[in-house]
Structures are given as structure tokens and as C-alpha cells.
Design an enzyme around this catalytic site. Structure first.
Site: not given
Length: 495
Positions: A237, A241
Site C-alpha cells: 500500500y 502510494k
């Protein structure tokens, strides 16, 4: 830094909202419609195959939620007609070129009308499939920027990221952008093009071997974690990002003002549209839910460390303030805003533990037999090493006993089922502990100097500053947790 009237700024604006079915996106949409009913249009990009599917998602996953009850009451019988006039659901997919929008006339209309773009789209699973996370969190950000460049009147692009793109940094973490190629390990360079090629190659190989979809999913999840840690990030994640931020900063120069908002752990609403609204189990609330249900007996965390949480409506207020301030800039540039509490109003794990215990002792959940669920003290571990020892003693010895029992004909079936269930529980618990380790032992403090400057400027130059409060020092943690957050968790998640 002059903000002027936010309500006036929003008048007659056309805003494109990406990832509109997300938790924070819904709060943004509700706030805009409530404070400025004269907004021209909200284009809500929803992952859907066609307009009908997008409209269904809008009704079921956005405006049908309790979050919109205040707005629904304000407009009464005209609520649906108001929504129909102001909100346009757009079927699409951020992981595709032109956001996956197939209607060419609609695209032309958006390119001519949209003046503000907000990107909430993300997959937030720590161990998401690497191909999926790359498509949404990384290349999706670039697809969005390329779409924005085709718009004739866009004044600002706001991208919602996460403060934890910092990886496992400690100390005071500054509001600084990532430059293309940055890696958290000094021996590495993050080559985004190479990451995409590696993923494509792995998928080709798996499909050529006729691997089942479940096997492909497991492999791509593990591969994402492997690549993230190789470059110095703890999970897929935050790695994807961070790469998305790199692409935006690099390719947006001299084209459009870019605001990157990095909130910390987002919790339920503090005040608006009412206290305690939350959707799903979010970050730290996984611990709270497990505890309230009487299932959490032990957990690895240091009670004296700060858990950086921030109410959802404060994140949206900060986003709107930043959006207005940067839309008024004459020259394109980028800015990072941390939105959190650890520097100016720290909240510790021990506070969360004590308040959670007090609330659920006074207001216990009721089990399926109609009896109150008793909660007690949670055994805490100040290191993962001590937690692993505990898990080994509690589960591994029991597994060995079951394994021996399985080898006897008499107990084979009943013990085998118990063995499988216990083994699955142990693996899941250890995987979750492994994924959450960087956060429960996180020692960083997020500097929010840019956010504080924005807040001060708003207080001085915006008459509506009180209606867009995002000052973390105004939060009374005990009152918020006991009167808003925990009750909201019970009402909206544990109902």
C-alpha cells in the site's frame, strides 16, 4: 496567503471527484453539497461498467448512507431532485487511460467544465495484489494527471495520499515531496517502469503455467510485499502510494497546482455532519472491534508510543482549505500537507486502551445469546519478539498435540478439523501482526508546519474558518472517544 470566502469559491464550481464511493470522498461530497448548494456540478467517478451501474452505486454506496441524513432533512421531498441536478455519476476506472470513461461526449463536457479535481481513489489493503495496487495507486495517479492536462479550466489538483508513505522513518517527519526514483533504502533506486515490467512478466509466467486465480492472487500479494520491503517500505500500500506521488510531482510541474494531502490514521467524524460517523473497520479500530467482541486477549504494541489519529471531517476541512488556497495561486507548484495530531496534540496507545476498556465495560456489546460481552485487560507486548514467543506457546504446542492425535485412528477426523482451524488462526494472526508491526511500534512524529500555516491563515483571512476546523489542538480526546468515536463504531460498524 489569502483564502477569502470558501462558500463563495465553491459557487458555480464543477468538481471532479475520483474514487467517490470511498469513506473520505463521501464526507467531501456531503460537505460541499451542504455548505454550498449552488455548486454547479459534482462529477463522481465510480468504478462501474456503465451509467446504470454507476447510478446504482451512487444510490446504494453514497447518498443512501446515514451520512447524508442531515442533507436529506434539509431538502426534504426535493432531496433526490437536488442530487440529480448537482451530482453526475461517471462510470470509469482510474487504472485505465482517460479514467476508463467511454462516453466521448461526456469526456468533452468534463474537459470543458471541470475546474477542480480531487483524487480519493486508492486500494488501502496493506497486502493488496501488486498488479492491482500498481494500477490504482501508482499508474492510476498518472492517468488522472494526463486527464487533468486535457481539461481547459482546472485550477488545482488535490491528491489524497497517506502520511505513512514515510515508511518506517522515525523522529520528526517533514512535509517533503518524493522525487522520481526515491527509495527508502540508500542502495536502491525506485524504477517505476521496471516495477510494471516485472509485474507483467510475472503475470505472463503464471498464466502460461495455467495457475489458478487463487494462486495468482496469493503470489501477487506476496510479491508486492517483497518488492516494497526490497525498496525500504513496509507494505504494498504505502510503496505504491509513494510511487504515485513521485509520478504526480514529476509530471505536474508547470502544468497545474498540485496539493498532496497526507492524513495519518483516519477515524470517525468529530463534528460534521454529526459526531461519530464511520464506515468499515479502519486502522486502529480493528483493535477496538476485536476487544469489544471479547476476542482480543493479547496484542503487540508499546502503550507509551503515540498513535497518530485524526477525525475524518477534519481531514476534509483541511482538504477544502488547501484546495481553495492553491486554486488561487498564479503559478503552478506542489505542496504537501500532513494532517494529523502527533506533534501538537498527541494521543497514546495507553489512552486508547484505557478509554476503550472504560467504554466497553460501561456499554458492553450483546452476544448472540443476549448476554453482555465481558471485556478485560489486554496482554500487551512491547516487541514483536515477545509476541511471537507468546503465540508459539499458546498455539504451536496445541498444534503439536492435535497433530499427534490425528495420527490415531480414533481421533483422526475430529482432531484434524480442529488442527486445520487452529493452524489457520495462527497463520492469519501472525500475518496480521507482521503487516501491522511497522505501525504499532511506529516512532515517527509528523511535522504539520504547512497545515498549521494554512490553519492560521484561514483564521485571519476566512470568515468561515470555524466551519472548516482542522486544528488538532481543539480535540478533547477523552470526550471525542467516549461520546463520539466508540458510540459511532458500535452504531455504524457493529450494529
Amino acid at each position: 496567503m489569502e483564502l477569502g470566502s470558501i462558500v463563495e469559491f465553491l459557487n458555480n464550481k464543477s468538481i471532479l471527484v475520483i474514487g467517490a464511493a470511498g469513506f473520505l470522498a463521501k464526507i467531501f461530497v456531503e460537505k460541499i453539497l451542504r455548505v454550498q448548494p449552488e455548486v454547479k456540478k459534482l462529477y463522481l467517478l465510480l468504478r462501474a461498467v456503465d451509467t446504470k451501474s454507476a447510478e446504482e452505486r451512487l444510490q446504494n454506496e453514497v447518498i443512501g448512507k446515514a451520512l447524508f441524513d442531515v442533507l436529506r432533512e434539509q431538502h426534504g421531498a426535493s432531496f433526490l431532485s437536488f442530487i440529480s441536478e448537482k451530482v453526475s455519476p461517471v462510470p470509469g476506472d482510474i487504472s485505465c487511460v482517460d479514467l476508463g470513461i467511454k462516453d466521448s461526449l461526456l469526456k468533452e463536457q468534463m474537459w470543458n467544465e471541470v475546474d477542480t479535481v480531487i483524487n480519493f481513489a486508492a486500494t488501502t489493503n496493506f497486502d493488496e495484489r501488486y498488479d492491482v495496487a500498481l494500477g490504482i495507486n501508482t499508474t492510476g495517479a498518472l492517468h488522472l494527471l494526463n486527464f487533468v492536462k486535457k481539461c481547459n479550466h482546472v485550477k488545482v489538483l488535490v491528491h489524497l495520499s497517506t502520511a505513512y508513505v514515510c515508511g518506517e522513518d522515525g523522529g520528526l517527519i517533514k512535509e517533503k515531496p518524493f522525487r522520481l526514483g526515491t527509495a527508502k533504502k540508500s542502495t536502491k533506486v525506485t524504477d517505476i517502469g521496471m516495477e510494471k515490467k516485472l509485474v507483467e512478466e510475472k503475470l505472463r509466467n503464471l498464466h502460461s503455467e495455467h495457475a489458478e486465480e487463487s494462486a495468482v492472487t496469493t503470489y501477487m500479494k506476496d510479491y508486492g510485499i517483497k518488492r516494497a520491503r526490497m525498496h525500504g517500505w513496509p507494505n504494498t500500500y504505502v510503496f505504491t502510494k509513494a510511487m504515485g506521488e513521485m509520478l504526480l510531482v514529476h509530471h505536474s510541474r508547470d502544468t497545474v497546482p498540485l496539493v498532496i494531502l497526507r492524513p495519518t490514521m483516519v477515524t470517525s467524524t468529530y463534528q460534521e455532519p454529526f459526531p461519530g460517523w464511520i464506515e468499515g473497520v479502519r486502522t486502529i479500530d480493528g483493535v477496538g472491534v476485536g476487544y469489544a467482541k471479547g476476542k482480543l486477549k493479547a496484542f503487540p504494541f508499546n502503550p507509551m508510543l503515540t498513535v497518530d489519529v485524526i477525525p475524518a471531517d477534519m481531514v476534509i476541512n483541511a482538504l477544502i482549505m488547501a484546495m481553495v488556497e492553491y486554486a488561487n495561486r498564479s503559478t503552478p507548484s506542489e505542496i504537501i500537507y500532513h494532517v494529523g495530531s502527533s506533534l501538537r496534540n498527541p494521543f497514546k496507545f495507553s489512552n486508547f486502551q484505557e478509554l476503550g476498556n472504560r467504554y466497553f465495560v460501561q456499554n458492553p456489546l450483546i452476544d448472540k445469546d443476549g448476554k453482555p460481552i465481558k471485556v478485560g485487560k489486554v496482554t500487551t507486548f512491547s516487541s514483536m519478539a515477545s509476541f511471537r514467543i507468546y503465540m508459539a506457546i499458546r498455539y504451536s504446542l496445541a498444534l503439536k498435540v492435535f497433530h499427534l492425535a490425528i495420527n490415531t485412528v480414533l481421533f483422526q477426523k475430529s482432531y484434524k478439523d480442529k488442527y486445520i482451524a487452529l493452524e489457520r488462526k495462527l497463520k492469519r494472526g501472525m500475518r496480521l501482526a507482521d503487516l501491522y508491526e511497522p505501525y504499532v511500534f511506529f516512532k515517527g512524529i509528523f511535522d504539520d508546519a504547512n497545515s498549521e500555516k494554512l490553519q492560521i491563515a484561514a483564521t485571519k483571512t476566512c470568515s468561515e474558518a470555524h466551519a472548516f476546523n482542522f486544528d488538532p489542538t481543539s480535540i478533547n480526546w477523552e470526550a471525542y472517544m467516549m461520546d463520539a468515536h466508540f458510540p459511532g463504531l458500535v452504531k455504524h460498524v457493529l450494529k
